[in-house]
Scaffold this motif. Structure first.
Motif, short mmCIF file in Angstrom:
data_model
loop_
_atom_site.label_atom_id
_atom_site.label_comp_id
_atom_site.label_asym_id
_atom_site.label_seq_id
_atom_site.Cartn_x
_atom_site.Cartn_y
_atom_site.Cartn_z
N VAL A 119 0.88 -1.17 0.00
CA VAL A 119 0.00 0.00 0.00
C VAL A 119 0.91 1.22 0.00
O VAL A 119 1.86 1.29 0.80
N ALA A 120 0.65 2.17 -0.89
CA ALA A 120 1.52 3.34 -1.00
C ALA A 120 0.70 4.60 -1.23
O ALA A 120 -0.43 4.55 -1.71
N VAL B 44 5.89 4.01 0.26
CA VAL B 44 5.30 2.73 0.67
C VAL B 44 4.93 2.81 2.15
O VAL B 44 5.79 3.10 3.00
N LEU B 45 3.66 2.56 2.44
CA LEU B 45 3.18 2.62 3.82
C LEU B 45 3.20 1.26 4.50
O LEU B 45 3.39 1.16 5.70
N ALA B 46 2.98 0.19 3.71
CA ALA B 46 3.01 -1.17 4.26
C ALA B 46 3.19 -2.13 3.10
O ALA B 46 2.73 -1.87 1.98
N LEU C 101 -4.60 6.66 -2.66
CA LEU C 101 -3.62 5.63 -2.33
C LEU C 101 -3.52 4.63 -3.47
O LEU C 101 -4.45 4.47 -4.26
N THR C 102 -2.38 3.97 -3.53
CA THR C 102 -2.14 2.96 -4.56
C THR C 102 -2.00 1.59 -3.89
O THR C 102 -1.23 1.44 -2.93
N ALA D 196 6.99 6.85 5.42
CA ALA D 196 7.24 5.54 4.81
C ALA D 196 7.21 4.44 5.86
O ALA D 196 7.81 4.56 6.94
N TYR D 197 6.49 3.39 5.57
CA TYR D 197 6.38 2.16 6.38
C TYR D 197 5.80 2.42 7.78
O TYR D 197 5.98 1.63 8.69
N GLU D 198 5.07 3.53 7.94
CA GLU D 198 4.51 3.83 9.26
C GLU D 198 3.47 2.79 9.67
O GLU D 198 3.34 2.47 10.86
N MET D 199 2.71 2.24 8.71
CA MET D 199 1.68 1.26 9.03
C MET D 199 2.16 -0.18 8.84
O MET D 199 1.37 -1.12 8.98
#
Length: 248
Positions: free
Chosen positions: A38-39, A44-46, A93-94, A132-135
């Motif tokens: 998910v970005a 990229v968040l996760a 979101l993507t 980035a990558y917080e989730m």
């Protein structure tokens, strides 16, 4: 990497596909979803990748993020060797996943829609400002669970399940028809039998009315005869006791 059918033209030069080395597909789940992220834009968040898949797929995925237009509902698929990258845009979101080419498009896009609902339900209010990558710590296990659900549970493929049920129903109907034809009872014969039964039922009702009327008259005649016999017996008894002129 060539754009698969359903992709958008003009999204930039082809990107390198996943590594073709020994680990690139040796442990990949046949027909499965192998990687997802998910970005927001290129952030990229996760993400989650199945342990059995290896290669430079994450580099390819990040490269694709820069090619996705800011368009609500955008959907595209890009082929890379034996795998296909599927992308869905929703609410800024993507959502991206990599799947085996044999899986087709229906199930991967159903997976992305499901992930979109899961992510929006948790992080809709904070996703726009996340780093980035917080989730990743919280949502990577969700990606893993949904990925394995869509890879292993037949209920995930609603269309496939409905098609299977229709096919099963069709097989039952064909089997029943074959049994009917095997007994020599063709459809025309069944229609004729139905008409014959209807005519017989009508004749039976008419005969029943005639018989009921006949029985009523028979009972009436019997009642008249019994009444006449009772009167005759009474007359004879009076004649015996008195006289025919009723002079006792």
């Amino acid at each position: 990497m060539a754009a698969a059918p359903g992709g958008r033209p003009g999204l930039g030069a082809p990107l390198p596909g996943p590594s073709a080395g020994p680990g690139a597909s040796a442990g990949a789940l046949p027909g499965g979803i192998l990687y997802a992220l998910v970005a927001r834009g290129s952030v990229v968040l996760a993400e989650h990748a199945e342990p059995s898949v290896a290669g430079n797929f994450s580099v390819v995925a990040v490269g694709l993020l820069g090619k996705v237009p800011a368009e609500e509902g955008f959907r595209a698929s890009w082929a890379a060797g034996q795998h296909v990258f599927h992308v869905l845009s929703s609410a800024g979101l993507t959502y991206l996943c990599m799947a085996d080419q044999a899986l087709g498009k229906r199930l991967p896009f159903a997976f992305l829609a499901d992930v979109s609902q899961q992510f929006q339900g948790r992080y809709a209010a904070v996703a726009s400002g996340a780093v980035a990558y917080e989730m990743n710590t919280e949502f990577a296990p969700v990606l893993r669970e949904r990925m394995r659900f869509f890879n292993t549970d037949p209920r995930a493929d609603t269309v496939g399940r409905v098609r299977g049920e229709v096919l099963e129903l069709k097989n039952v109907m064909v089997d029943n028809i074959e049994k009917v034809l095997g007994r020599g009872e063709r459809l025309e014969v069944l229609v004729q039998k139905t008409d014959s039964l209807g005519q017989q039922a009508f004749a039976f009702k008419r005969q029943a009315r005639v018989l009921r009327r006949h029985m009523w008259w028979q009972n009436a005649r019997m009642a008249v005869i019994i009444a006449a016999l009772v009167l005759l017996a009474a007359y004879i008894l009076v004649c015996i006791i008195c006289s025919p002129t009723f002079q006792c």
